[in-house]
Design a protein around this motif. Sequence first.
Motif, PDB file in Angstrom:
ATOM      1  N   MET B   1      88.617  -0.489  -8.214  1.00 29.42           N
ATOM      2  CA  MET B   1      89.259   0.073  -7.035  1.00 29.42           C
ATOM      3  C   MET B   1      88.666  -0.578  -5.789  1.00 29.42           C
ATOM      4  O   MET B   1      87.453  -0.736  -5.682  1.00 29.42           O
ATOM      5  N   LYS B   2      89.530  -0.967  -4.851  1.00 24.45           N
ATOM      6  CA  LYS B   2      89.034  -1.684  -3.677  1.00 24.45           C
ATOM      7  C   LYS B   2      89.239  -0.862  -2.405  1.00 24.45           C
ATOM      8  O   LYS B   2      90.357  -0.482  -2.067  1.00 24.45           O
ATOM      9  N   PHE B   3      88.123  -0.618  -1.724  1.00 30.10           N
ATOM     10  CA  PHE B   3      88.123   0.193  -0.505  1.00 30.10           C
ATOM     11  C   PHE B   3      88.025  -0.704   0.727  1.00 30.10           C
ATOM     12  O   PHE B   3      87.319  -1.712   0.699  1.00 30.10           O
ATOM     13  N   ALA B   4      88.699  -0.312   1.793  1.00 29.79           N
ATOM     14  CA  ALA B   4      88.510  -0.957   3.097  1.00 29.79           C
ATOM     15  C   ALA B   4      87.787   0.029   4.006  1.00 29.79           C
ATOM     16  O   ALA B   4      88.147   1.197   4.071  1.00 29.79           O
ATOM     17  N   VAL B   5      86.751  -0.447   4.682  1.00 29.98           N
ATOM     18  CA  VAL B   5      86.129   0.341   5.765  1.00 29.98           C
ATOM     19  C   VAL B   5      86.580  -0.316   7.066  1.00 29.98           C
ATOM     20  O   VAL B   5      86.327  -1.501   7.286  1.00 29.98           O
ATOM     21  N   ILE B   6      87.284   0.439   7.892  1.00 25.46           N
ATOM     22  CA  ILE B   6      87.819  -0.129   9.140  1.00 25.46           C
ATOM     23  C   ILE B   6      86.807   0.101  10.260  1.00 25.46           C
ATOM     24  O   ILE B   6      86.504   1.236  10.618  1.00 25.46           O
ATOM     25  N   SER B   7      86.293  -1.006  10.799  1.00 24.34           N
ATOM     26  CA  SER B   7      85.265  -0.915  11.824  1.00 24.34           C
ATOM     27  C   SER B   7      85.869  -1.147  13.208  1.00 24.34           C
ATOM     28  O   SER B   7      86.560  -2.131  13.434  1.00 24.34           O
ATOM     29  N   PHE B   8      85.613  -0.216  14.110  1.00 23.33           N
ATOM     30  CA  PHE B   8      86.073  -0.328  15.501  1.00 23.33           C
ATOM     31  C   PHE B   8      84.870  -0.686  16.373  1.00 23.33           C
ATOM     32  O   PHE B   8      83.724  -0.407  15.999  1.00 23.33           O
ATOM     33  N   PRO B   9      85.092  -1.268  17.562  1.00 17.92           N
ATOM     34  CA  PRO B   9      83.962  -1.425  18.476  1.00 17.92           C
ATOM     35  C   PRO B   9      83.399  -0.029  18.789  1.00 17.92           C
ATOM     36  O   PRO B   9      84.151   0.836  19.237  1.00 17.92           O
ATOM     37  N   GLY B  10      82.134   0.193  18.486  1.00 17.67           N
ATOM     38  CA  GLY B  10      81.552   1.518  18.713  1.00 17.67           C
ATOM     39  C   GLY B  10      81.438   2.358  17.459  1.00 17.67           C
ATOM     40  O   GLY B  10      80.823   3.423  17.479  1.00 17.67           O
ATOM     41  N   ASN B  12      79.651   3.535  14.287  1.00 19.36           N
ATOM     42  CA  ASN B  12      78.233   3.384  13.933  1.00 19.36           C
ATOM     43  C   ASN B  12      77.901   3.956  12.562  1.00 19.36           C
ATOM     44  O   ASN B  12      76.750   3.995  12.160  1.00 19.36           O
ATOM     45  N   CYS B  13      78.904   4.427  11.837  1.00 19.25           N
ATOM     46  CA  CYS B  13      78.673   4.892  10.468  1.00 19.25           C
ATOM     47  C   CYS B  13      79.390   3.973   9.488  1.00 19.25           C
ATOM     48  O   CYS B  13      79.566   4.330   8.328  1.00 19.25           O
ATOM     49  N   ASP B  14      79.838   2.811   9.979  1.00 19.06           N
ATOM     50  CA  ASP B  14      80.626   1.932   9.120  1.00 19.06           C
ATOM     51  C   ASP B  14      79.813   1.411   7.929  1.00 19.06           C
ATOM     52  O   ASP B  14      80.304   1.374   6.804  1.00 19.06           O
ATOM     53  N   TYR B  15      78.537   1.058   8.183  1.00 18.01           N
ATOM     54  CA  TYR B  15      77.731   0.550   7.062  1.00 18.01           C
ATOM     55  C   TYR B  15      77.264   1.684   6.148  1.00 18.01           C
ATOM     56  O   TYR B  15      77.056   1.462   4.951  1.00 18.01           O
ATOM     57  N   ASP B  16      77.110   2.886   6.666  1.00 16.27           N
ATOM     58  CA  ASP B  16      76.824   4.033   5.791  1.00 16.27           C
ATOM     59  C   ASP B  16      77.959   4.179   4.785  1.00 16.27           C
ATOM     60  O   ASP B  16      77.746   4.379   3.583  1.00 16.27           O
ATOM     61  N   MET B  17      79.182   4.088   5.304  1.00 13.01           N
ATOM     62  CA  MET B  17      80.367   4.212   4.457  1.00 13.01           C
ATOM     63  C   MET B  17      80.417   3.056   3.453  1.00 13.01           C
ATOM     64  O   MET B  17      80.671   3.264   2.267  1.00 13.01           O
ATOM     65  N   TYR B  18      80.170   1.862   3.946  1.00 12.37           N
ATOM     66  CA  TYR B  18      80.213   0.654   3.119  1.00 12.37           C
ATOM     67  C   TYR B  18      79.233   0.777   1.948  1.00 12.37           C
ATOM     68  O   TYR B  18      79.588   0.543   0.791  1.00 12.37           O
ATOM     69  N   TYR B  19      77.985   1.181   2.255  1.00  7.96           N
ATOM     70  CA  TYR B  19      76.981   1.257   1.187  1.00  7.96           C
ATOM     71  C   TYR B  19      77.194   2.458   0.277  1.00  7.96           C
ATOM     72  O   TYR B  19      76.793   2.426  -0.889  1.00  7.96           O
ATOM     73  N   ALA B  20      77.837   3.503   0.804  1.00  7.52           N
ATOM     74  CA  ALA B  20      78.155   4.644  -0.074  1.00  7.52           C
ATOM     75  C   ALA B  20      79.086   4.173  -1.195  1.00  7.52           C
ATOM     76  O   ALA B  20      78.929   4.568  -2.360  1.00  7.52           O
ATOM     77  N   ILE B  21      80.037   3.314  -0.844  1.00 11.99           N
ATOM     78  CA  ILE B  21      80.969   2.802  -1.862  1.00 11.99           C
ATOM     79  C   ILE B  21      80.284   1.740  -2.723  1.00 11.99           C
ATOM     80  O   ILE B  21      80.344   1.779  -3.954  1.00 11.99           O
ATOM     81  N   LYS B  22      79.606   0.805  -2.065  1.00 12.44           N
ATOM     82  CA  LYS B  22      79.031  -0.347  -2.787  1.00 12.44           C
ATOM     83  C   LYS B  22      77.888   0.080  -3.712  1.00 12.44           C
ATOM     84  O   LYS B  22      77.884  -0.258  -4.892  1.00 12.44           O
ATOM     85  N   ASP B  23      76.945   0.834  -3.179  1.00 13.15           N
ATOM     86  CA  ASP B  23      75.732   1.131  -3.948  1.00 13.15           C
ATOM     87  C   ASP B  23      75.796   2.450  -4.703  1.00 13.15           C
ATOM     88  O   ASP B  23      75.295   2.552  -5.821  1.00 13.15           O
ATOM     89  N   ALA B  24      76.382   3.475  -4.083  1.00  8.54           N
ATOM     90  CA  ALA B  24      76.380   4.788  -4.733  1.00  8.54           C
ATOM     91  C   ALA B  24      77.569   4.924  -5.687  1.00  8.54           C
ATOM     92  O   ALA B  24      77.422   5.297  -6.843  1.00  8.54           O
TER      93      ALA B  24
END
Lengths: 84, 227
Positions: B1-10, B12-24
């Motif tokens: 399953m492939k997730f997109a995390v959409i990052s906007f200027p400002g 600040n939880c984008d990498y939390d979300m990214y690593y929740a999917i990638k690592d957890a």
Amino acid sequence: MYLAKIHITHKASILDPQGEAIKNALHRLDYQDVSNITAGKYFETTLTSDSKEQAEATTRSICESLLANQNMETFLFTVEKVED
Amino acid sequence: MKFAVISFPGSNCDYDMYYAIKDALQEEVEMISCDETSLDGFDAALIPGGFSYGDYLRSGAIAKFANIIPALIEFANANKPVLGVCNGFQILTEIGLLPGALQHNKSMSFISQIEPLTVVNNETLFTNLYKKGQHINIPIAHGEGNYYCDDAQLAELKSNNQIVFTYDNNPNGSCADIAGITNQAGNVLGMMPHPERAVETILGSEEGLTLFQSILKSFKGELNRVN
């Protein structure tokens, strides 16, 4: 040129937390006769519209599409002709 | 399953979300900019927390006009999973994928703490691995999380079972203790609490991971059904 002056405020039916916090501060400063205060936003925009009607239509559209969240806010504006 | 995390200027939880999917969750995930115009190839879209465009004007108000938004709306209308957390929830209400609005906390304080929630609806693609009525602890961190909708809208949310999470001790003044809601179709979830910050015991709770596992389970179930 036209100048639009726009006021955005909370709908009267909804608790306005900013207004409440400011009111409480005023009461602490002993302004006991302040019974209510509403916090809002004020914008001025100049428009190159051809007519006052067109400037008003544009201003209304700006308010509806971006400046106000109509779920919780309401807007009022005036448009006047100004020198170029 | 492939997730997109959409990052906007400002954001600040984008990498939390990214690593929740990638690592957890250990699934495929890509960080994409809100300047992109397509979500082709993704199975789920995640809108992270933060202060998109500085929260100028209103939380989420400017993000509404980012390039990715038409693609996101199309993605949601195609019944694919969309999760917005915190500022992501605010953005989803601004673009009209979810009803209502988030206003200043009743206390006017920014609140950052672990918050007890109740899973009100476990029949969504986001919550199928929770038990109905289960109490979970998920962190919140927001100044504008006070959910508001009018009485008619609230009645509709209730009758359609769109209220998914409620606060046990309402921290922000949200109407009906609402912490998270879905759209009518049930494929778009907005919530103020941060499940991506609760995916490992070292973070204080792993009860947020269950939400991502639920999305994965629904996706795999859907694949089996189609095949």
